[in-house]
Design a protein around this motif. Sequence first.
Motif, short mmCIF file in Angstrom:
data_model
loop_
_atom_site.label_atom_id
_atom_site.label_comp_id
_atom_site.label_asym_id
_atom_site.label_seq_id
_atom_site.Cartn_x
_atom_site.Cartn_y
_atom_site.Cartn_z
N SER A 213 78.29 24.03 -19.98
CA SER A 213 79.63 24.60 -19.76
C SER A 213 79.61 26.12 -19.81
O SER A 213 80.58 26.77 -19.47
N GLY A 214 78.52 26.69 -20.35
CA GLY A 214 78.44 28.14 -20.53
C GLY A 214 78.97 28.60 -21.88
O GLY A 214 78.82 29.78 -22.23
N CYS A 274 69.91 31.45 -22.30
CA CYS A 274 70.66 30.28 -22.79
C CYS A 274 71.02 29.34 -21.63
O CYS A 274 71.44 28.21 -21.83
N ASP A 279 65.20 22.73 -13.18
CA ASP A 279 63.75 22.87 -13.03
C ASP A 279 63.31 22.64 -11.59
O ASP A 279 62.29 23.15 -11.16
N GLY A 322 64.30 32.18 -26.09
CA GLY A 322 64.59 31.03 -25.23
C GLY A 322 65.45 30.02 -25.95
O GLY A 322 65.64 30.10 -27.18
N ALA A 325 66.62 22.61 -24.79
CA ALA A 325 67.51 21.45 -24.90
C ALA A 325 66.63 20.23 -24.90
O ALA A 325 65.96 19.94 -23.91
N LYS A 337 57.15 25.28 -26.21
CA LYS A 337 57.77 26.22 -25.25
C LYS A 337 57.65 27.66 -25.76
O LYS A 337 57.46 28.58 -24.96
N LYS A 341 55.62 29.87 -23.13
CA LYS A 341 56.36 30.91 -22.39
C LYS A 341 56.18 32.30 -23.03
O LYS A 341 56.81 33.25 -22.61
N ASN A 363 77.83 23.47 -32.21
CA ASN A 363 76.40 23.36 -31.96
C ASN A 363 75.65 23.40 -33.28
O ASN A 363 76.20 23.79 -34.33
O1 PMT Z 1 76.51 25.70 -21.96
P1 PMT Z 1 76.90 24.81 -23.11
O2 PMT Z 1 77.73 23.61 -22.68
O3 PMT Z 1 77.55 25.58 -24.23
O4 PMT Z 1 75.56 24.16 -23.72
C1 PMT Z 1 74.60 24.98 -24.31
C2 PMT Z 1 73.17 24.55 -23.93
C3 PMT Z 1 72.90 23.16 -24.48
C4 PMT Z 1 73.00 24.55 -22.41
C5 PMT Z 1 72.20 25.63 -24.52
O5 PMT Z 1 72.39 25.68 -25.92
C6 PMT Z 1 70.75 25.31 -24.22
O6 PMT Z 1 70.08 24.57 -24.90
N1 PMT Z 1 70.23 25.96 -23.14
C7 PMT Z 1 68.87 25.77 -22.60
C8 PMT Z 1 68.83 24.52 -21.78
C9 PMT Z 1 67.51 24.35 -21.09
O7 PMT Z 1 67.45 24.48 -19.89
O8 PMT Z 1 66.48 24.12 -21.84
P2 PMT Z 1 64.97 23.93 -21.26
O9 PMT Z 1 64.24 23.37 -22.39
O10 PMT Z 1 64.99 23.14 -19.99
O11 PMT Z 1 64.47 25.38 -20.91
C10 PMT Z 1 63.78 26.20 -21.85
C11 PMT Z 1 64.11 27.64 -21.65
O12 PMT Z 1 63.61 28.12 -20.41
C12 PMT Z 1 65.59 27.97 -21.66
O13 PMT Z 1 65.78 29.19 -22.32
C13 PMT Z 1 65.94 28.11 -20.17
O14 PMT Z 1 67.02 29.05 -19.95
C14 PMT Z 1 64.64 28.66 -19.60
N2 PMT Z 1 64.36 28.26 -18.22
C15 PMT Z 1 64.16 26.95 -17.91
C16 PMT Z 1 63.84 26.60 -16.62
C17 PMT Z 1 63.73 27.60 -15.64
N3 PMT Z 1 63.42 27.31 -14.38
N4 PMT Z 1 63.93 28.88 -15.96
C18 PMT Z 1 64.24 29.23 -17.24
O15 PMT Z 1 64.43 30.42 -17.52
#
Ligand code: PMT
Length: 414
Positions: A213-214, A274, A279, A322, A325, A337, A341, A363
């Motif tokens: 939702s941001g 955030c 992906d 980072g 989720a 991660k 990263k 959260n």
């Molecule tokens: O927006 P809300 O509803 O308030 O919810 C918040 C949230 C759950 C979205 C937030 O707290 C959160 O966890 N965000 C990261 C979600 C995520 O994509 O996690 P990931 O494990 O897939 O990615 C790991 C990190 O790499 C993250 O910092 C992401 O921004 C970054 N990433 C991932 C993929 C990509 N192609 N580029 C990135 O930069």
Amino acid sequence: MSSLTNKRIILGVTGGIAAYKSADLVRRLREAGAEVRVVMTRAACEFVGALTFQALSGHKVHIDLLDADSEAAMSHIELARWADAVLIAPATANTLAKIAQGLANDLLATLCLATRAPLCVAPAMNHVMWMDANTRANILLLRQRGVRIFGPASGAQACGETGEGRMLEPLQLVEQMAQIFQSGALQGCNVLITAGPTLEAIDPVRFIGNRSSGKMGFALATAAIEAGAQVTLVSGPVALATPDRITRIDVESAADMQQAVMQQIPDKDIFIACAAVADYRPAQVQTQKIKKSGSALKIELVKNPDILAGVAALDSPPFCVGFAAETEHLAQHAQQKLVAKKLQMIAANDVTKQDSGFNSEYNALHVFWPGGDMQLETASKSQIARQLVLLIAQHYKERRTQKKPHEKNPAENS
Ligand code: PMT
């Protein structure tokens, strides 16, 4: 005027003559941008009617601990979690004593025990009561435990005597409340934050997206502003208003987000990723709406660039934070991660939990950095954001002081 934009404040009103000023205080807090919920003690109701506070706050007033209506709508635990701060004004000698002793014999005292939000009190009482050794000991104890004591002021008192014990005026209290949110921990820093989802087009009407939702990213942007930073927010499509004093760049896809981030990153000291970035994206975006045909449809997906990893791999990267989720093995996946990263910190989100993570107002995070970790227990996203920003500021400063003199940080040049 001080800013309390979007701050959720519980105003506790206790049984003193200054309670009449609390009605004006509700108006002033709302004018400063706060959302206010009022909790009254039974004694307070003898001085001012609950209806006055209901009309001024726009919400039902909470009075009793064991109230079936209240429990169904917003229980004392939900109220305690909802608040960004609790302000008790006026705070009588009796209420101060109850809080100092940790009693839970009415709704307000119970709330004070149940909340993790900052607790502020504006004492109001006869000057002899204020100077009494018991009150002095209670105030000392409360201060030691981090309770903010606003006032009291000196002057003519309702009892006809003169001395210290008058509640501060509503505008002074609004000013003090605004200050508790301004930590200054990131003064002079340039911070870039990504928030929300990315949407990956399939055809002109359809996309692949996710549930972000941001709210978490926007709460971080506000917390960073309050900590004194210059903030740029790159946001995917969300239905949120732009917080004050923030430069916002709206994007749709991961490719758009990457482009905006790379354009903005050169002068940034801290990058907080955030956003829930997709992906994968469809290999081909169809120029016309795909028509319904056979019983199945195959869409080939290709990998999106990893924006965060790309920033962390720059020659002179900012301090990179980072988010992760996760639905299982939270700590293990987040730590992987962090290393893969090359981040300085990662905040892990268990997105299987109810009332936490995607699209929730609340959260809980488990934050990891090389050699350490910290749990941020369930709280509103703005509270979690403030805690995380303080943690980031602390580690960012430690890292800066560890750097060799020739590795100057851009923030030091400004
Ligand atoms: O927006 P809300 O509803 O308030 O919810 C918040 C949230 C759950 C979205 C937030 O707290 C959160 O966890 N965000 C990261 C979600 C995520 O994509 O996690 P990931 O494990 O897939 O990615 C790991 C990190 O790499 C993250 O910092 C992401 O921004 C970054 N990433 C991932 C993929 C990509 N192609 N580029 C990135 O930069």
